[in-house]
Design an enzyme around this catalytic site. Structure first.
Site, PDB file in Angstrom:
ATOM      1  N   TYR A   1       0.822  -1.209   0.000  1.00 29.63           N
ATOM      2  CA  TYR A   1       0.000   0.000   0.000  1.00 29.63           C
ATOM      3  C   TYR A   1       0.861   1.266   0.000  1.00 29.63           C
ATOM      4  O   TYR A   1       0.405   2.324  -0.427  1.00 29.63           O
ATOM      5  CB  TYR A   1      -0.898   0.042   1.242  1.00 29.63           C
ATOM      6  CG  TYR A   1      -2.240  -0.619   1.079  1.00 29.63           C
ATOM      7  CD1 TYR A   1      -2.345  -1.963   0.754  1.00 29.63           C
ATOM      8  CD2 TYR A   1      -3.413   0.104   1.279  1.00 29.63           C
ATOM      9  CE1 TYR A   1      -3.579  -2.565   0.634  1.00 29.63           C
ATOM     10  CE2 TYR A   1      -4.647  -0.486   1.161  1.00 29.63           C
ATOM     11  CZ  TYR A   1      -4.732  -1.817   0.833  1.00 29.63           C
ATOM     12  OH  TYR A   1      -5.957  -2.405   0.710  1.00 29.63           O
TER      13      TYR A   1
ATOM     14  N   LYS B   1       2.685 -15.309   2.386  1.00 20.96           N
ATOM     15  CA  LYS B   1       2.947 -16.013   1.135  1.00 20.96           C
ATOM     16  C   LYS B   1       4.450 -16.264   1.075  1.00 20.96           C
ATOM     17  O   LYS B   1       5.147 -15.827   0.154  1.00 20.96           O
ATOM     18  CB  LYS B   1       2.433 -15.155  -0.046  1.00 20.96           C
ATOM     19  CG  LYS B   1       2.428 -15.854  -1.384  1.00 20.96           C
ATOM     20  CD  LYS B   1       1.343 -16.901  -1.538  1.00 20.96           C
ATOM     21  CE  LYS B   1       1.504 -17.630  -2.857  1.00 20.96           C
ATOM     22  NZ  LYS B   1       0.563 -18.755  -3.006  1.00 20.96           N
TER      23      LYS B   1
ATOM     24  N   ASP C   1      -3.357 -18.156   0.270  1.00 17.97           N
ATOM     25  CA  ASP C   1      -4.341 -18.822  -0.601  1.00 17.97           C
ATOM     26  C   ASP C   1      -5.070 -19.920   0.165  1.00 17.97           C
ATOM     27  O   ASP C   1      -6.284 -20.056   0.102  1.00 17.97           O
ATOM     28  CB  ASP C   1      -3.680 -19.338  -1.896  1.00 17.97           C
ATOM     29  CG  ASP C   1      -2.381 -20.085  -1.673  1.00 17.97           C
ATOM     30  OD1 ASP C   1      -1.878 -20.112  -0.533  1.00 17.97           O
ATOM     31  OD2 ASP C   1      -1.857 -20.647  -2.657  1.00 17.97           O
TER      32      ASP C   1
ATOM     33  N   ASP D   1      -6.560  -6.906   4.086  1.00 18.83           N
ATOM     34  CA  ASP D   1      -7.671  -6.219   3.423  1.00 18.83           C
ATOM     35  C   ASP D   1      -8.586  -7.262   2.774  1.00 18.83           C
ATOM     36  O   ASP D   1      -9.807  -7.228   2.941  1.00 18.83           O
ATOM     37  CB  ASP D   1      -7.111  -5.272   2.360  1.00 18.83           C
ATOM     38  CG  ASP D   1      -8.200  -4.536   1.612  1.00 18.83           C
ATOM     39  OD1 ASP D   1      -9.134  -4.050   2.275  1.00 18.83           O
ATOM     40  OD2 ASP D   1      -8.134  -4.459   0.373  1.00 18.83           O
TER      41      ASP D   1
ATOM     42  N   ASP E   1     -12.614  -8.768   4.175  1.00 13.23           N
ATOM     43  CA  ASP E   1     -13.886  -8.728   3.438  1.00 13.23           C
ATOM     44  C   ASP E   1     -14.456 -10.147   3.312  1.00 13.23           C
ATOM     45  O   ASP E   1     -15.655 -10.362   3.469  1.00 13.23           O
ATOM     46  CB  ASP E   1     -13.699  -8.156   2.025  1.00 13.23           C
ATOM     47  CG  ASP E   1     -13.954  -6.649   1.956  1.00 13.23           C
ATOM     48  OD1 ASP E   1     -13.654  -5.964   2.954  1.00 13.23           O
ATOM     49  OD2 ASP E   1     -14.450  -6.170   0.918  1.00 13.23           O
TER      50      ASP E   1
HETATM   51  C1  IPM Z   1     -10.423  -1.010   4.057  1.00 13.09           C
HETATM   52  C2  IPM Z   1     -10.664  -0.372   2.711  1.00 13.09           C
HETATM   53  C3  IPM Z   1      -9.488   0.532   2.371  1.00 13.09           C
HETATM   54  C4  IPM Z   1      -8.243  -0.325   2.321  1.00 13.09           C
HETATM   55  C5  IPM Z   1      -9.649   1.347   1.072  1.00 13.09           C
HETATM   56  C6  IPM Z   1     -10.914   2.174   1.072  1.00 13.09           C
HETATM   57  C7  IPM Z   1      -8.446   2.195   0.781  1.00 13.09           C
HETATM   58  O1  IPM Z   1     -10.870  -1.357   1.746  1.00 13.09           O
HETATM   59  O2  IPM Z   1     -10.290  -0.263   5.060  1.00 13.09           O
HETATM   60  O3  IPM Z   1     -10.372  -2.226   4.133  1.00 13.09           O
HETATM   61  O4  IPM Z   1      -7.944  -0.947   1.291  1.00 13.09           O
HETATM   62  O5  IPM Z   1      -7.535  -0.396   3.336  1.00 13.09           O
HETATM   63 MG    MG Z   2     -10.987  -3.327   2.522  1.00 12.73          MG
END
Ligand code: IPM
Ligand code: MG
Length: 361
Positions: A142, A190, A223, A247, A251
């Site tokens: 990042y 990884k 993975d 990240d 999700d």
């Molecule tokens: C998160 C979001 C952010 C990230 C984005 C909006 C930059 O997806 O906080 O998980 O990738 O960290």
């Molecule tokens: Mg995110």
């Protein structure tokens, strides 16, 4: 106690969900005899519109004089569909994390019995899941340099960089958290391919042996971890990982909770801490009173406990969220057939917080 809370509503549904969390915080203040003073600031697309900068210096000043920060969401489709945009709302979030040194992002994942049906996963898979992701937040691909495009524009590059120090400081937090939980850390990396992952593994294995012999350490390639999370999520207690992997798997883990609208997070560093839902700004839902405010309300609960040491208050909020859900006060993402608006759900949770206190009193 008197506390100064910086509010960053941000973009899309951010302002609506932050407004609900504020109602709940006010209920806590009223019932438990605290005083919360709020100061709002701009971040994201709204900040670009007002100042040209997604994280203006005035915002940083507000944050630095607060005791904790509650952030909604940011992002706007007009930037997503324009790869040539010079400034983007997301840069505001990354700049804010960096400026505040928020290197540890803590994302708890629990499955709620009443949401078993909301998840596409079978109830037997998600039953009793309770883990927490420790995602490194200010390093890795990042932020690594160099990044950009070749002169002819046909090649692009990002650089993943981690130092031993960056790995150590978040690893310490993850192991300490594991001690207060079920005593297990899973390092997700990884290391079969990436040099940065091999540094993570070497560093974490050494730190575990030296400081945390009482904590079990498991290592897993990302993975495989992505698959294990769906096959057998109960095996996880604390997941420790880098910025990009964290990240992605956080999700993924929201599917276990039944909705992305349920997952809170805390971003911690050495200065003021920031609390935010893990979901994005959901622009299509903005202004429609349909967004799920629970993730932001639960982020406020994490704030009460982590930033202010208000354990019973935090517990009261979590309990009020569970009660509201049991009573059917949920948004459309949870129950498409029978649901309430964002604001009604916020009112209900606040009401349960007040009722909780009067029962106890
Ligand atoms: C998160 C979001 C952010 C990230 C984005 C909006 C930059 O997806 O906080 O998980 O990738 O960290
Ligand atoms: Mg995110």
């Amino acid at each position: 106690m008197k506390k100064k809370i910086a509010l960053l509503p941000g973009d899309g549904i951010g302002p609506e969900v932050v407004a609900q969390a504020r109602k709940v915080l006010d209920a806590v203040a009223g019932s438990f005899g605290h005083e919360f003073v709020y100061e709002e600031a701009l971040v994201g697309a709204v900040a670009i519109d007002a100042t040209g900068n997604p994280f203006p210096p005035e915002t940083l000043e507000v944050l630095l004089r607060s005791d904790a920060i509650l952030f909604g969401a940011l992002g706007h489709p007009k930037y997503d569909n324009d790869p040539s945009a010079k400034v983007r709302p997301e840069q505001g979030l990354l700049a804010m994390r960096k400026a505040l040194g928020l290197y540890a992002n803590v994302r708890p994942v629990v499955s709620y019995p009443m949401l078993y049906d909301a998840s596409p996963l079978k109830a037997e898979i998600i039953k009793d899941v309770d883990f927490v992701v420790y995602r490194e937040l200010t390093g890795g691909i990042y932020f690594g340099k160099p990044r950009g495009r070749s002169e002819d524009g046909n090649t692009a590059y990002d650089t993943a960089v981690y130092s031993r120090e960056e790995v150590n400081r978040i690893a310490h937090r993850a192991f300490k958290a594991a001690r207060l939980r079920r005593g297990k850390v899973t390092l997700v990396d990884k290391a079969n391919v990436l040099a940065t992952s091999r540094l993570w593994r070497e560093t974490v294995v050494a730190l575990a042996a030296e400081h945390y012999p009482d904590v079990e350490l498991d290592t897993m390639f990302v993975d495989n971890a992505a698959m294990q999370m769906i096959l057998n999520p109960r095996q996880f207690d604390v997941i420790l990982t880098g910025n990009l992997f964290g990240d992605i798997i956080s999700d993924e883990s929201s599917v276990i909770a039944g909705s992305l609208g349920m997952l809170p997070s805390a971003s911690l560093g050495d200065k003021v801490s920031l609390f935010e839902p893990i979901h994005g700004s959901f622009p299509q839902g903005a202004g429609k009173n349909i967004a799920n405010p629970m993730a932001t309300i639960l982020s406020a609960a994490m704030m009460l406990e982590t930033a202010f040491g208000m354990t019973s208050e935090s517990q009261a909020v979590r309990q009020a969220v569970a009660q509201a859900m049991e009573a059917g006060y949920v948004t459309i993402d949870i129950n498409p057939k029978q649901h309430y608006g964002t604001s009604e759900v916020g009112d209900k949770v606040a009401e349960y917080v007040r009722a909780h206190k009067s029962v106890k009193a």
